[in-house]
Enzyme design. Structure first.
Site, PDB file in Angstrom:
ATOM      1  CB  CYS A 340      -0.913   0.054   0.973  1.00  0.00           C
ATOM      2  SG  CYS A 340      -0.527  -0.930   2.795  1.00  0.00           S
ATOM      3  NE  ARG A 369       2.708  -9.088   5.330  1.00  0.00           N
ATOM      4  CZ  ARG A 369       1.495  -9.042   5.428  1.00  0.00           C
ATOM      5  NH1 ARG A 369       0.794  -9.858   6.198  1.00  0.00           N
ATOM      6  NH2 ARG A 369       0.973  -8.011   4.570  1.00  0.00           N
ATOM      7  CD  GLN A 387      -0.627  -8.712   0.152  1.00  0.00           C
ATOM      8  OE1 GLN A 387      -0.134  -7.703  -0.111  1.00  0.00           O
ATOM      9  NE2 GLN A 387      -1.392  -8.949   1.231  1.00  0.00           N
ATOM     10  CG  ASP A 389      -2.374  -5.438  -2.267  1.00  0.00           C
ATOM     11  OD1 ASP A 389      -3.329  -5.128  -2.002  1.00  0.00           O
ATOM     12  OD2 ASP A 389      -1.295  -5.185  -1.525  1.00  0.00           O
ATOM     13  CG  HIS A 391      -3.873  -0.122  -2.631  1.00  0.00           C
ATOM     14  ND1 HIS A 391      -2.978  -0.996  -2.626  1.00  0.00           N
ATOM     15  CD2 HIS A 391      -4.011  -0.332  -0.994  1.00  0.00           C
ATOM     16  CE1 HIS A 391      -2.533  -1.419  -1.860  1.00  0.00           C
ATOM     17  NE2 HIS A 391      -3.186  -1.220  -0.820  1.00  0.00           N
ATOM     18  CE  LYS A 471      -8.891  -7.136   8.695  1.00  0.00           C
ATOM     19  NZ  LYS A 471      -7.637  -8.081   8.521  1.00  0.00           N
ATOM     20  CG  HIS A 517      -5.946  -0.631   1.735  1.00  0.00           C
ATOM     21  ND1 HIS A 517      -4.532  -0.677   2.082  1.00  0.00           N
ATOM     22  CD2 HIS A 517      -6.277   0.482   2.367  1.00  0.00           C
ATOM     23  CE1 HIS A 517      -4.115   0.521   2.583  1.00  0.00           C
ATOM     24  NE2 HIS A 517      -5.108   1.383   2.842  1.00  0.00           N
TER      25      HIS A 517
END
Length: 644
Positions: A340, A369, A387, A389, A391, A471, A517
């Site tokens: 992000c 991670r 991911q 991912d 946004h 979320k 997100h």
């Protein structure tokens, strides 16, 4: 108080039962009817669960919990833990009991014992538990002053229990429960007697090590795990699910199907083999087309980013212990644990107008991670992952519209992957968070309004929001009834503020965008693990690494087999051929074990007539088709769902 004072108890239906003086939950159940009295296990008094034997001395709102109620499971499992401890003390008197809670699907108890428990010991303990149930021992609640309780357990040789009690404030009464000769520290409530558990509702599962109070500086205890359910049928169903889960274990199937492997030199980071990478790239291609069709622009951002960006975004403070770092030229860099902040950097390049919104930026972002080695679990818990991912930067009044669009897209994608049942959880503000309460109030209201507008049913997941915003969590149910949390949608007013994201509004002034997100699969690695287990390795045709294998009955058909193989390849199918000098049944069995969806078998007649005999995975039936028709059928079936 006056023992003759009338007590009025209000039931869930609004009716009131009155009694001359204190009344127990069991008496109330008997007053309502013999059926309820037989089924009752606990009473709820003004929202608090009580034993049926406790006296109610004041007017109260009450309800009765029976074994059929969902709330009964925790009570049943807690009782099973006490019966486990009683059985262990009877069989192994020198063992000390420590802590034994109910947990998801069962219970455990930690024991201090010099000798390790063996599988034979577990059988003996389970047998003794059944005997205790059959004894129908009354479970009796009592209270004791703290210091007296400490001395009581020390005199019994139960030093761990004494230590627990000594840590409780001295003004709090200590609640104890006795059954037979066994007595334990517990808040309760409990079943009226041991027989209520039932002798065929539980099973001991395994033994593991556990540190006293979870501290590795303390001594190691032995944790005995068990499972307990409301009846024999539920227990049997659970054990069947465990058997199915073991057969479907993605780590086992990943090895058998040659999909991926792990090794110590890169712990928690998968090595994808050709078969597994084929699945991976099929999913990536599908997601890329879906995102383009829904107005997303794909980007790619650096994997290694200066510490300053993570400090500005707030991630350094929150996630530092999970980040891999390196130093260069007197600067500290971190491998990104999420995408992000980098996406905000793309948004911030140039002047963004309200006419450019919503801006939907997507990335198959490679993240790292640190997870403790003990937490790693195949593809389900890794250190390196990608991911899906994205946004969405939008104006505040577009949150509902964007939420609706996203939810429709997500449900469509899950259906294509074979998941029809999706649950939604709303996660609100966590205890540790960024942003003011006013900002959180607004963000939570915006997301709730959007969900309700879309018409999605949801359950509350208190305190589980991201540190920068509330979320939605989307939970899939797989083929054997297990739930997997995958997709998320988060409303964020905080990060655009921290990273100074702006757009020029219709009034020619600067405004902060809202940042949504979102992820659908979550991580590719984990989602593929879920797919492997959901399909038990039998992927649908469009995802299967090898979609069809061609083989002949004898070597006389080798030329025809090769011809068929070339036509399959030309049609875009992932095909292979088998010319080995083996019996046809052996070859069919081997390719079926490898989960190949279709096997084309050519004999003399097929070669002569330009036909092929088709066998499908999991079916004993076969059909002989014109070769062109057979290939066309596979082409249609193997096409990605979004292209059909």
């Amino acid at each position: 108080m006056n023992a003759n004072r009338e007590v009025a108890l209000t039931l869930p239906d609004g009716s009131v039962r009155k009694f001359d003086g204190p009344v127990t939950g069991m008496t109330l159940a008997q007053d309502i009817g013999p059926g309820l009295a037989k089924a009752a296990i606990v009473i709820v008094v003004n929202g608090e669960q009580w034993d049926l034997s406790r006296e109610i001395t004041e007017d109260a709102e009450v309800s009765i919990i029976t074994k059929r109620d969902e709330e009964a499971l925790e009570i049943i499992r807690h009782d099973a833990a006490h019966i486990l401890a009683e059985a262990v003390k009877e069989l192994y008197p020198d063992t000390q009991v420590t802590i034994g809670p109910a947990i998801e699907n069962g219970f455990y108890y930690d024991f201090a014992r010099e000798e390790p428990f063996t599988p034979d010991d577990l059988e003996k303990i389970e047998k003794r538990m059944k005997e205790i149930v059959a004894r129908d021992e009354e479970i009796i609640r009592t209270e004791m002053p703290r210091d007296e309780a400490v001395e009581f357990f020390r005199n019994m040789g139960e030093e761990y229990k004494a230590e627990i009690i000594a840590s409780i404030p001295s003004n709090e009464p200590i609640t104890l429960y006795k059954q037979g000769d066994f007595i334990d520290l517990c808040r309760g409530p409990h079943l009226p007697s041991t027989k209520y558990l039932g002798g065929d509702t539980f099973k001991l599962m395994n033994v593991a090590g556990a540190y006293w109070r979870g501290d590795s500086e303390n001594e190691m205890l032995q944790r005995v795990y068990g499972t307990a359910w409301r009846d024999k049928k539920e227990l049997k169903a659970y054990l069947h699910r465990l058997e199915e889960a073991e057969k479907r274990d993605h780590r086992k199937l990943g090895k058998e199907l040659n999909l991926f492997h792990f090794q110590e030199e890169a712990a928690g980071m998968p090595f994808w083999h050709p078969n597994g990478w084929t699945i991976y790239t099929q999913i990536e291609g599908y997601m890329r087309r879906k995102q383009r069709a829904h107005g997303y622009q794909e980007i790619n951002t650096p994997k290694l980013v200066d510490r300053k960006l993570w400090e500005d975004s707030g991630h350094w403070e929150k996630f530092r212990e999970h980040m891999y770092t390196t130093d260069s030229e007197e600067r500290t860099f971190a491998l990104k644990p999420m995408n992000c902040p980098c996406h905000v950097q793309v948004f911030n390049q140039g002047l963004v107008s309200y006419r450019d919104l919503p801006m939907r930026l997507a990335e198959f972002g490679s993240c790292h991670r640190y997870e403790p080695s003990g937490a790693l679990h195949g593809l389900m818990r890794v250190r390196s992952f990608v991911q899906d991912d994205a946004h969405i930067f939008c104006e505040k009044d577009k949150i509902t519209e964007e939420t609706e669009t996203f939810c429709n897209m997500l449900l469509e994608i899950y259906k294509d992957f074979g998941f029809e049942e999706v649950k939604v959880k709303f996660s609100d503000r966590p205890e540790t968070r960024a942003g003011s309460d006013e900002v959180w109030d607004e963000a939570e209201k915006c997301l709730i309004d959007a969900v309700e507008h879309v018409g999605l049913e949801y359950t509350l997941n208190p305190g589980e929001g991201a540190f920068y915003g509330p979320k939605l969590e989307f939970v899939l149910t797989d083929a054997i009834g297990r739930d997997w949390q995958c997709g998320t949608l988060q409303v964020d007013f905080v990060l655009p503020e921290r990273l100074d994201a702006n757009y020029i509004g219709a009034d020619n002034n600067k405004h902060r965008p809202v940042m949504l997100h979102r992820a659908i699969l979550g991580s590719f690695e984990r989602f593929i693990g879920i797919l492997i287990e959901n399909h038990a390795g039998r992927f649908p045709m469009w995802l299967a690494p090898t979609q069809v294998v061609v083989t002949g009955i004898t070597s006389d058909q080798d030329d025809y087999v090769k011809e068929v193989y070339e036509k399959l390849k030309a049609a875009g199918l992932r095909a292979d051929f088998d010319l080995r000098n083996e019996k046809i049944n052996y070859k069919i069995r081997e390719h079926s074990h490898a989960k190949v969806p279709a096997i084309f078998v050519a004999g003399g007649r097929e070669a002569e007539n330009n036909t092929i005999t088709v066998r499908r995975l999991g079916s004993k039936n076969q059909e002989t088709l014109d070769l062109t028709d057979a290939i066309n059928k596979l082409v249609i079936e193997s096409t990605d769902p979004d292209l059909r």
